[in-house]
Design a protein around this motif. Structure first.
Motif, PDB file in Angstrom:
ATOM      1  N   PHE B  50      13.129  24.191  -2.755  1.00 53.95           N
ATOM      2  CA  PHE B  50      14.016  23.571  -1.776  1.00 53.95           C
ATOM      3  C   PHE B  50      15.467  23.967  -2.059  1.00 53.95           C
ATOM      4  O   PHE B  50      15.880  24.107  -3.209  1.00 53.95           O
ATOM      5  N   SER B  64      10.495  20.215  -5.430  1.00 55.05           N
ATOM      6  CA  SER B  64       9.623  21.253  -4.865  1.00 55.05           C
ATOM      7  C   SER B  64       8.327  21.352  -5.659  1.00 55.05           C
ATOM      8  O   SER B  64       7.235  21.466  -5.091  1.00 55.05           O
ATOM      9  N   PHE B  92      18.596  25.815   4.745  1.00 58.93           N
ATOM     10  CA  PHE B  92      17.553  25.021   5.392  1.00 58.93           C
ATOM     11  C   PHE B  92      17.553  25.226   6.905  1.00 58.93           C
ATOM     12  O   PHE B  92      16.507  25.178   7.545  1.00 58.93           O
ATOM     13  N   GLY B 112      12.516  23.140   2.546  1.00 62.55           N
ATOM     14  CA  GLY B 112      13.186  21.864   2.316  1.00 62.55           C
ATOM     15  C   GLY B 112      14.552  22.039   1.702  1.00 62.55           C
ATOM     16  O   GLY B 112      14.954  23.144   1.325  1.00 62.55           O
ATOM     17  N   PHE B 125      12.671  18.138   4.868  1.00 66.41           N
ATOM     18  CA  PHE B 125      11.684  19.225   4.872  1.00 66.41           C
ATOM     19  C   PHE B 125      11.246  19.543   6.298  1.00 66.41           C
ATOM     20  O   PHE B 125      11.382  18.730   7.208  1.00 66.41           O
TER      21      PHE B 125
END
Lengths: 174, 441
Positions: B50, B64, B92, B112, B125
């Protein structure tokens, strides 16, 4: 009440007689006793196994325990002989309180084994009563499979763990 | 406020994220796993670490990792190693290059981001259906305290699991169990609670007395258990937040054990032993009224309610050996449902209502198994020297239990209700008697 007094007396006895019975264990007895918990009493200072008035005589010469078959609580003829002698001794030593502990081997589910241990303890208690031991001196407790005396994954140990043990402590009849 | 309470009450807020403007909503979702089907080829998924959107530091990688581990741990998903990834997700919001993920055969992609400041963590996410070239459901955002970061990771994984399987997840849940230490003839036992995956263990009691078989209340805020703290086995109720303990249904000269809540949390059923005979009783925790539900000279124990509260499954040896019976919740004539060879005990009704899990003993082996509530379709899921005491995941798809190998130490294991994916649950020492909590709020 009387129960508290009993427990305190038990602690005092444990204090002077170091426990040398390897089968005894800590379970937090009624008095909250520590490592030598649930009503255990030592043999030192109270006479050896050849002294018929000693707890050692009761524990070792008569035998403080009887064994059971798998998933059974029936008393064998051998068990009945031992219990008859226990009863005789207990009647002439009325100062002792009695806790009958029922145990199971590890080949069973935990809760069923608790109930099975209670059945075994009760079978012994009832037999002792039938032989004249006063009911008010006795209590039962089940440890299920929580307190084996022998630890191994075979019948050699299981057979010794399927037991009911008559545990004495001072201060019963009073 | 103790740490445990924080874990249980940590506020995790959830919000849907607006889909990126150009994102097409997939007409039909093809990302799907049907639970209970006989053969499951694990679905390959990609989960790039992430993105740290500020202050997250190690948390981004840790979160993650927990999400990926939850998913892979089900045996239904298989993570594609990060070294195989072609597209590197650094933002993201940036568009996903689906061909890059199709090239490595990722069916699902989870992206995410994590942001942390002032003791608060925000986790976002999105789940992508790679071969549909589209996002699968809306993105979600969770906000919580820093020390609840694992819970937020579990919530992400629950959301992914739920979308793909169509069923609720079970990752954001706890397990209460008995932690064991010392030699077996002088065993010390304490109640402990952990995340379902073995993390975050806290101890609820000390080891001064034997404790057995804890069970959560339906809302997870109370725990029933059996303790020898009075010198004799008795059932107790613990408030998880304060750790305060009180005795329940005390009857002088009796032993009480095997307690379990009704689905509405108002009634506790348990075993009460008097004079060597064990029957099942129920206790109204509000009024304190005690009712006897079975009355036989046999051992009746291990009661467990059906999820609708109308019936109780339990074990009895009234036939000569342990077998499983069902009776109305207020007592009454029981019907035996177990019929195979061997002994059957510790029945537990699935939260889905379909199956009853049990312990079976046959020819010197122990099994965890399941059967329908009428006793048909019996299926043994495990076999060992000693398997016992099943407990259901909150969604009724996984069973945890105690396994002890010959001469070994007891440990916690989990297995899929299909019999697949047998796994040891990591605990810091010997452990037994697991009981799963409901899904946390």
């Amino acid at each position: 009440m009387a129960y508290t007094a009993k427990a305190m007396l038990l602690l005092a006895v444990l204090g002077l007689a170091a426990c040398n019975n390897p089968d005894r264990y800590g379970a937090g007895g009624p008095g909250g006793a520590g490592a030598n918990g649930a009503g255990g009493i030592g043999t030192e200072g109270l006479g050896g196994p050849s002294d018929p008035n000693s707890v050692a005589y009761f524990n070792q010469t008569i035998g403080d325990r009887v064994l059971f078959l798998v998933d059974q609580s029936t008393l064998s003829p051998e068990a009945q002989t031992i219990l008859a002698q226990q009863a005789q001794w207990l009647q002439s030593h009325a100062d002792y309180a009695i806790i009958v502990e029922g145990h199971a081997d590890e080949q069973g589910t935990r809760e069923y084994n608790l109930a099975l241990g209670a059945r075994r303890a009760s079978a012994v208690q009832n037999y002792l009563i039938s032989q004249g031991v006063a009911a008010h001196r006795m209590r039962t407790i089940s440890y299920g499979k929580e307190r084996p005396v022998e630890v191994c994954p075979s019948e050699a140990c299981f057979s010794k763990n399927r037991r009911a043990v008559t545990v004495l402590s001072m201060g019963a009849g009073a | 406020m103790n740490r445990l309470r924080q874990i249980f009450t940590a506020f995790v807020a959830v919000a849907a994220l607006a889909a990126p403007a150009m994102m097409a909503t997939p007409a039909e979702a093809r990302l799907s796993i049907t639970l209970g089907s006989p053969v499951v080829e694990p679905m390959p998924f990609a989960l790039p670490t992430f993105v740290d959107e500020g202050g997250a530091g190690d948390l981004a990688a840790q979160i993650s990792q927990v999400v990926a581990s939850d998913l892979a741990g089900t045996g239904l998903f298989e993570q594609i190693p990060t070294t195989a990834y072609i597209q590197h997700i650094t933002s993201f919001g940036a568009p996903v290059s689906y061909p890059d993920w199709q090239a490595i055969n990722a069916q699902a992609l989870v992206t995410g981001a994590v942001q942390a400041s002032g003791g608060q963590v925000v986790v976002k996410f999105r789940l992508h259906d790679v071969f549909a070239n589209a996002e699968f459901g809306d993105g979600l955002q969770f906000v919580g305290t820093t020390d609840s970061w694992r819970r937020m990771a579990h919530k992400v994984a629950d959301a992914v699991y739920s979308r793909i399987t169509g069923e609720t997840g079970y990752f954001d849940s706890r397990v209460v169990f008995v932690s064991e230490s010392g030699p077996k003839n002088q065993r010390q036992k304490r109640l402990a609670v952990m995340d379902y995956d073995g993390a975050n263990t806290s101890y609820l009691t000390d080891s001064s007395s034997i404790v057995l078989a804890p069970r959560f209340s339906p809302t997870g805020d109370r725990i029933l258990f059996t303790s020898y703290s009075s010198g004799f086995p008795q059932i107790y109720l613990m408030d998880v937040g304060s750790l305060a303990i009180r005795g329940l249904g005390e009857q002088p000269g009796t032993m009480t054990f095997a307690p379990r809540f009704s689905p509405d949390g108002r009634t506790v059923v348990f075993s009460l032993e008097r004079g060597g005979n064990t029957d099942i009783y129920s206790l109204d925790t509000g009024s304190g009224q005690l009712s006897q539900l079975t009355n036989s000279p046999a051992i009746e124990t291990a009661p467990s309610f059906s999820p609708d509260g109308s019936q109780i499954v339990f074990e009895s040896d009234r036939s000569g050996t342990q077998q499983i019976y069902v009776m109305p919740a207020r007592g009454g004539e029981p019907t035996r449902i177990s019929g195979g060879a061997g002994r059957y005990g510790t029945p537990v009704w699935s939260p889905r209502g379909d199956y009853i899990a049990f312990t079976k003993q046959n020819q010197g082996r122990f099994h965890i198994g399941v059967m329908l509530k009428d006793g048909t379709e019996e299926k043994l899921l495990t076999a060992s020297y000693l398997d016992e005491g099943p407990t259901w995941s909150p969604n009724g798809r996984v069973i945890m239990f105690t396994r002890q190998d010959a001469g070994g130490e007891p440990a916690l294991y989990s297995v899929d209700v299909s019999g697949r994916n047998l796994r040891k649950v990591p605990t810091s020492g010997a452990a037994s008697d697991p009981a799963w909590s409901p899904l946390l709020p």
